[in-house]
Scaffold this motif. Sequence first.
Motif, PDB file in Angstrom:
ATOM      1  N   UNK A 162       0.836  -1.215   0.000  1.00 39.00           N
ATOM      2  CA  UNK A 162       0.000   0.000   0.000  1.00 39.00           C
ATOM      3  C   UNK A 162       0.861   1.251   0.000  1.00 39.00           C
ATOM      4  N   UNK A 163       1.971   1.223   0.731  1.00 36.81           N
ATOM      5  CA  UNK A 163       2.886   2.357   0.752  1.00 36.81           C
ATOM      6  C   UNK A 163       3.485   2.600  -0.623  1.00 36.81           C
ATOM      7  N   UNK A 164       3.751   1.527  -1.383  1.00 33.68           N
ATOM      8  CA  UNK A 164       4.281   1.671  -2.739  1.00 33.68           C
ATOM      9  C   UNK A 164       3.281   2.385  -3.638  1.00 33.68           C
ATOM     10  N   UNK A 165       2.005   2.114  -3.417  1.00 31.56           N
ATOM     11  CA  UNK A 165       0.968   2.693  -4.263  1.00 31.56           C
ATOM     12  C   UNK A 165       0.736   4.163  -3.926  1.00 31.56           C
ATOM     13  N   UNK A 166       0.991   4.522  -2.669  1.00 33.70           N
ATOM     14  CA  UNK A 166       0.755   5.904  -2.252  1.00 33.70           C
ATOM     15  C   UNK A 166       1.620   6.857  -3.076  1.00 33.70           C
ATOM     16  N   UNK A 167       1.136   8.076  -3.215  1.00 35.89           N
ATOM     17  CA  UNK A 167       1.904   9.079  -3.965  1.00 35.89           C
ATOM     18  C   UNK A 167       3.178   9.412  -3.208  1.00 35.89           C
ATOM     19  N   UNK A 168       4.285   9.168  -3.823  1.00 35.11           N
ATOM     20  CA  UNK A 168       5.564   9.559  -3.248  1.00 35.11           C
ATOM     21  C   UNK A 168       6.508   9.903  -4.386  1.00 35.11           C
ATOM     22  N   UNK A 169       7.528  10.647  -4.034  1.00 35.03           N
ATOM     23  CA  UNK A 169       8.482  11.080  -5.061  1.00 35.03           C
ATOM     24  C   UNK A 169       9.245   9.894  -5.648  1.00 35.03           C
ATOM     25  N   UNK A 170       9.414   8.829  -4.874  1.00 32.35           N
ATOM     26  CA  UNK A 170      10.213   7.702  -5.345  1.00 32.35           C
ATOM     27  C   UNK A 170       9.374   6.534  -5.860  1.00 32.35           C
ATOM     28  N   UNK A 171       8.094   6.734  -6.050  1.00 33.13           N
ATOM     29  CA  UNK A 171       7.216   5.646  -6.484  1.00 33.13           C
ATOM     30  C   UNK A 171       7.677   5.043  -7.811  1.00 33.13           C
ATOM     31  N   UNK A 172       8.020   5.877  -8.778  1.00 29.49           N
ATOM     32  CA  UNK A 172       8.469   5.387 -10.073  1.00 29.49           C
ATOM     33  C   UNK A 172       9.748   4.584  -9.973  1.00 29.49           C
ATOM     34  N   UNK A 173      10.673   5.049  -9.144  1.00 25.15           N
ATOM     35  CA  UNK A 173      11.929   4.325  -8.967  1.00 25.15           C
ATOM     36  C   UNK A 173      11.664   2.982  -8.297  1.00 25.15           C
ATOM     37  N   UNK A 174      10.767   2.955  -7.321  1.00 26.12           N
ATOM     38  CA  UNK A 174      10.421   1.689  -6.660  1.00 26.12           C
ATOM     39  C   UNK A 174       9.814   0.705  -7.652  1.00 26.12           C
ATOM     40  N   UNK A 175       8.909   1.174  -8.480  1.00 23.30           N
ATOM     41  CA  UNK A 175       8.298   0.293  -9.474  1.00 23.30           C
ATOM     42  C   UNK A 175       9.333  -0.199 -10.479  1.00 23.30           C
ATOM     43  N   UNK A 176      10.238   0.688 -10.878  1.00 23.41           N
ATOM     44  CA  UNK A 176      11.312   0.304 -11.790  1.00 23.41           C
ATOM     45  C   UNK A 176      12.183  -0.778 -11.165  1.00 23.41           C
ATOM     46  N   UNK A 177      12.478  -0.635  -9.887  1.00 25.06           N
ATOM     47  CA  UNK A 177      13.282  -1.635  -9.172  1.00 25.06           C
ATOM     48  C   UNK A 177      12.606  -3.007  -9.225  1.00 25.06           C
ATOM     49  N   UNK A 178      11.294  -3.048  -9.048  1.00 25.21           N
ATOM     50  CA  UNK A 178      10.576  -4.321  -9.039  1.00 25.21           C
ATOM     51  C   UNK A 178      10.549  -5.003 -10.399  1.00 25.21           C
ATOM     52  N   UNK A 179      10.511  -4.235 -11.479  1.00 22.97           N
ATOM     53  CA  UNK A 179      10.388  -4.870 -12.797  1.00 22.97           C
ATOM     54  C   UNK A 179      11.712  -5.090 -13.509  1.00 22.97           C
ATOM     55  N   UNK A 180      12.788  -4.427 -13.062  1.00 19.61           N
ATOM     56  CA  UNK A 180      14.054  -4.534 -13.790  1.00 19.61           C
ATOM     57  C   UNK A 180      14.598  -5.952 -13.815  1.00 19.61           C
ATOM     58  N   UNK A 181      14.661  -6.624 -12.657  1.00 16.33           N
ATOM     59  CA  UNK A 181      15.190  -7.988 -12.609  1.00 16.33           C
ATOM     60  C   UNK A 181      14.416  -8.952 -13.490  1.00 16.33           C
ATOM     61  N   UNK A 182      13.098  -9.019 -13.309  1.00 15.60           N
ATOM     62  CA  UNK A 182      12.328  -9.912 -14.180  1.00 15.60           C
ATOM     63  C   UNK A 182      12.450  -9.544 -15.656  1.00 15.60           C
ATOM     64  N   UNK A 183      12.515  -8.269 -15.974  1.00 15.94           N
ATOM     65  CA  UNK A 183      12.633  -7.828 -17.358  1.00 15.94           C
ATOM     66  C   UNK A 183      13.944  -8.317 -17.953  1.00 15.94           C
ATOM     67  N   UNK A 184      15.031  -8.168 -17.219  1.00 11.33           N
ATOM     68  CA  UNK A 184      16.341  -8.570 -17.732  1.00 11.33           C
ATOM     69  C   UNK A 184      16.457 -10.084 -17.828  1.00 11.33           C
ATOM     70  N   UNK A 185      15.985 -10.803 -16.822  1.00 11.63           N
ATOM     71  CA  UNK A 185      16.266 -12.237 -16.744  1.00 11.63           C
ATOM     72  C   UNK A 185      15.114 -13.146 -17.158  1.00 11.63           C
ATOM     73  N   UNK A 186      13.881 -12.666 -17.107  1.00  4.85           N
ATOM     74  CA  UNK A 186      12.759 -13.572 -17.386  1.00  4.85           C
ATOM     75  C   UNK A 186      11.956 -13.164 -18.604  1.00  4.85           C
ATOM     76  N   UNK A 187      12.169 -12.001 -19.123  1.00  3.19           N
ATOM     77  CA  UNK A 187      11.456 -11.590 -20.318  1.00  3.19           C
ATOM     78  C   UNK A 187      10.190 -10.813 -20.061  1.00  3.19           C
ATOM     79  N   UNK A 188       9.394 -11.200 -19.093  1.00  4.04           N
ATOM     80  CA  UNK A 188       8.134 -10.523 -18.842  1.00  4.04           C
ATOM     81  C   UNK A 188       8.143  -9.962 -17.416  1.00  4.04           C
ATOM     82  N   UNK A 189       8.254  -8.644 -17.263  1.00  4.80           N
ATOM     83  CA  UNK A 189       8.320  -8.076 -15.926  1.00  4.80           C
ATOM     84  C   UNK A 189       6.996  -8.092 -15.183  1.00  4.80           C
ATOM     85  N   UNK A 190       5.914  -8.470 -15.841  1.00  5.30           N
ATOM     86  CA  UNK A 190       4.598  -8.435 -15.220  1.00  5.30           C
ATOM     87  C   UNK A 190       3.989  -9.811 -15.029  1.00  5.30           C
ATOM     88  N   UNK A 191       4.843 -10.863 -14.963  1.00  2.58           N
ATOM     89  CA  UNK A 191       4.311 -12.226 -14.849  1.00  2.58           C
ATOM     90  C   UNK A 191       3.537 -12.433 -13.583  1.00  2.58           C
TER      91      UNK A 191
END
Length: 191
Positions: A162-191
């Motif tokens: 819920x804190x990730x979803x809240x409006x914060x200055x670093x929300x985009x960076x947090x979301x990027x952090x979550x999808x980067x690994x799967x994107x690089x190694x698994x192909x689909x960051x939203x599996x």
Amino acid sequence: LSERLSDLDRVFSEFSREALEFEPIVQSAFSAPREARCPFTPVSEASEERGNLVTLNWLIPYEGDLEREVGLSLLSQLLYGSQAAVLLRRLVESGLGEKPAGFGLFDIDGRGIFSAGLKGVRLEDTQAIEDLILSTLQETADHGFAPEEIEAVINYFEFSLREEIANSASRGISLLHYITGPWIYRGNPFY
């Protein structure tokens, strides 16, 4: 925003898009446990005696199995995610080291690495730390966790999401952090 985009355009406009294909480098699992000793330079002679770092680490595959990954994240939090977590608490209370080392579960290339240990360890206490970690894991596997501990960890996960979803200055960076690994190694960051 348009001013910042213009600045970026001036810098990047001389480059053209190029499609690149990178094959992920995946290290194969060891067939048996391995010990690695790395030398270090102590800050002072006093730190030489209690200057060792000891961690036990496990490679835990969960490629593409989101349910397993989430379950292992919850388990890591129960074991090592807070001062109340059983493995972390036992290590700290043992007096075998000065502070915790390792990071619990960490995701890399679609697999998990679970790491636990202590910093500020005397060399002769290395085996005692390994024995403590393994016996705590075995005891936990035999007896499980109290329902209130599990509920607390689930509440923690829900709150952090819920804190990730809240409006914060670093929300985009947090979301990027979550999808980067799967994107690089698994192909689909939203599996």
